[in-house]
Design a protein around this motif. Structure first.
Motif, PDB file in Angstrom:
ATOM      1  N   ARG A 138      42.731  41.218  38.041  1.00 52.23           N
ATOM      2  CA  ARG A 138      41.646  40.304  38.379  1.00 52.23           C
ATOM      3  C   ARG A 138      41.901  39.769  39.773  1.00 52.23           C
ATOM      4  NH1 ARG A 138      41.408  37.297  32.722  1.00 52.23           N
ATOM      5  NH2 ARG A 138      43.483  38.168  32.758  1.00 52.23           N
ATOM      6  N   SER A 160      29.457  43.530  48.159  1.00 47.21           N
ATOM      7  CA  SER A 160      30.112  44.780  47.761  1.00 47.21           C
ATOM      8  C   SER A 160      29.067  45.837  47.423  1.00 47.21           C
ATOM      9  CB  SER A 160      30.965  44.565  46.499  1.00 47.21           C
ATOM     10  OG  SER A 160      31.777  43.435  46.645  1.00 47.21           O
ATOM     11  N   VAL A 202      30.636  37.421  46.890  1.00 47.77           N
ATOM     12  CA  VAL A 202      31.878  36.973  47.544  1.00 47.77           C
ATOM     13  C   VAL A 202      32.671  38.114  48.185  1.00 47.77           C
ATOM     14  CG1 VAL A 202      32.131  34.952  46.080  1.00 47.77           C
ATOM     15  CG2 VAL A 202      33.263  37.071  45.399  1.00 47.77           C
TER      16      VAL A 202
HETATM   17  P1  ADP Z   1      36.847  41.567  35.614  1.00 44.17           P
HETATM   18  O1  ADP Z   1      35.444  41.588  36.154  1.00 44.17           O
HETATM   19  O2  ADP Z   1      36.917  41.439  34.147  1.00 44.17           O
HETATM   20  O3  ADP Z   1      37.749  40.596  36.338  1.00 44.17           O
HETATM   21  P2  ADP Z   1      36.966  44.289  36.555  1.00 44.17           P
HETATM   22  O4  ADP Z   1      37.912  45.391  36.234  1.00 44.17           O
HETATM   23  O5  ADP Z   1      35.531  44.538  36.226  1.00 44.17           O
HETATM   24  O6  ADP Z   1      37.496  42.999  35.856  1.00 44.17           O
HETATM   25  O7  ADP Z   1      37.093  43.935  38.084  1.00 44.17           O
HETATM   26  C1  ADP Z   1      38.380  43.756  38.666  1.00 44.17           C
HETATM   27  C2  ADP Z   1      38.302  42.842  39.884  1.00 44.17           C
HETATM   28  O8  ADP Z   1      37.573  43.477  40.932  1.00 44.17           O
HETATM   29  C3  ADP Z   1      37.575  41.540  39.648  1.00 44.17           C
HETATM   30  O9  ADP Z   1      38.409  40.545  39.074  1.00 44.17           O
HETATM   31  C4  ADP Z   1      37.148  41.166  41.067  1.00 44.17           C
HETATM   32  O10 ADP Z   1      38.216  40.575  41.778  1.00 44.17           O
HETATM   33  C5  ADP Z   1      36.867  42.515  41.709  1.00 44.17           C
HETATM   34  N1  ADP Z   1      35.424  42.845  41.685  1.00 44.17           N
HETATM   35  C6  ADP Z   1      34.811  43.748  40.910  1.00 44.17           C
HETATM   36  N2  ADP Z   1      33.485  43.823  41.189  1.00 44.17           N
HETATM   37  C7  ADP Z   1      33.255  42.935  42.185  1.00 44.17           C
HETATM   38  C8  ADP Z   1      32.091  42.526  42.918  1.00 44.17           C
HETATM   39  N3  ADP Z   1      30.892  43.074  42.697  1.00 44.17           N
HETATM   40  N4  ADP Z   1      32.251  41.563  43.868  1.00 44.17           N
HETATM   41  C9  ADP Z   1      33.460  41.030  44.121  1.00 44.17           C
HETATM   42  N5  ADP Z   1      34.599  41.360  43.461  1.00 44.17           N
HETATM   43  C10 ADP Z   1      34.495  42.306  42.500  1.00 44.17           C
END
Ligand code: ADP
Length: 287
Positions: free
Chosen positions: A201, A241, A185
């Motif tokens: 988040r 990403s 996404v």
């Molecule tokens: P969590 O996964 O528990 O929500 P993280 O600290 O790992 O918390 O990630 C923070 C936020 O970064 C996520 O809620 C998401 O919005 C975004 N995010 C992280 N990795 C990705 C990814 N691979 N693709 C899309 N959004 C991501």
């Protein structure tokens, strides 16, 4: 001259007070976030408990369902507690890095496949591509494994059915790089500055059935920081990403890392923040 000196001192005091104030506000926000995160599973547990004590306790199907949901909430509380403990240890600078001159491929390989079962269930393909020859950088293998596992966990979570996650690693002239890419996404540009903050988040988390607490990337950054490395993100909504980790050959040579400070403090001795290593296959010298 005296008046000028006083003014300079007054400015410095004001700056220090401002730093302390910001620190205090951050701690207060952090505590509020922790309380909030703990209250959600606790409230759910209380409800299940009440229902079980009342009528649901006599109905075997309802009882089984509530007990299973309770177990899920207990898991979540345990997971939260573990991550908070890990973050506070990393923050306090008390983490003892077990810096080994091992082959980075081993940590990346096993952590890269840690979410294979979830990925298969969700119809996401995970591939781990590694070079044929060893990547020798001094690192703490379980902690680098945790970095990769957190990134892969996110990539799987935020990639819809039919998508892919690719983990690659390679040696570079300065050390090594690890890439975790997905075609999921993606991240909105307005959210980019916040994703490494604790408890942050993104707005797409729900839609992507995110079950985390926003601690995963904060832990990634802390671990990479104490290794003297960097994290970069390229992402866009709908285009997926790519998280890139760069690690130096030896964290002890990077100014500001706990290992480097340890080396500076006890010249000729064993670095603080480093447990003794047994073998040294590529003959890196102990400082
Ligand atoms: P969590 O996964 O528990 O929500 P993280 O600290 O790992 O918390 O990630 C923070 C936020 O970064 C996520 O809620 C998401 O919005 C975004 N995010 C992280 N990795 C990705 C990814 N691979 N693709 C899309 N959004 C991501």
């Amino acid at each position: 001259e005296l008046a000028r000196q006083f003014n300079t001192m007054a400015d410095r005091v004001e700056e220090s007070v401002e730093i302390i104030r910001r620190d205090r506000d951050r701690s207060r926000d952090f505590l509020a976030d922790v309380s909030h995160e703990l209250r959600t599973p606790l409230a759910a547990l209380r409800t299940f408990n009440q229902l079980l004590m009342e009528s649901a306790g006599d109905d075997p199907d309802a009882r089984a369902e509530f007990l299973e949901s309770s177990a899920g909430q207990i898991e979540r509380l345990d997971w939260l507690a573990q991550n908070l403990l890990e973050l506070s240890k990393l923050d306090s600078g008390l983490v003892l890095l077990d810096l080994r001159p091992d082959d980075l491929r081993a940590a990346v390989e096993s952590a890269g496949h840690q979410h294979d079962t979830t990925a298969a269930r969700r119809g996401v393909t995970v591939t781990v591509d590694l070079p044929a020859s060893p990547i020798r950088v001094r690192h703490d293998p379980p902690r680098i494994g945790q970095v990769v596992a957190n990134l892969v966990g996110n990539a799987v979570k935020f990639t819809p059915r039919g998508g892919w996650v690719r983990v690659t690693a390679a040696g570079t002239p300065d050390g090594a790089r690890i890439d975790v890419a997905d075609n999921g996404v993606g991240i909105d540009p307005s959210e980019m500055p916040h994703i490494f903050e604790r408890f942050y988040r993104g707005s797409r988390s729900n839609e992507a059935r995110g079950s985390g607490s926003g601690l995963g990337l904060a832990i990634v950054r802390s671990i990479v920081d104490i290794h003297g490395g960097t994290v970069e993100v390229e992402s866009g909504p709908g285009t997926g990403s790519r998280f890139t980790i760069r690690l130096p050959v030896d964290p002890r040579t990077v100014a500001g890392t706990p290992a480097a400070e340890g080396v500076a403090r006890i010249a000729g001795g064993k670095a603080i923040g480093e447990r003794p290593t047994t073998d040294d296959p590529d003959e890196m010298t102990e400082t």
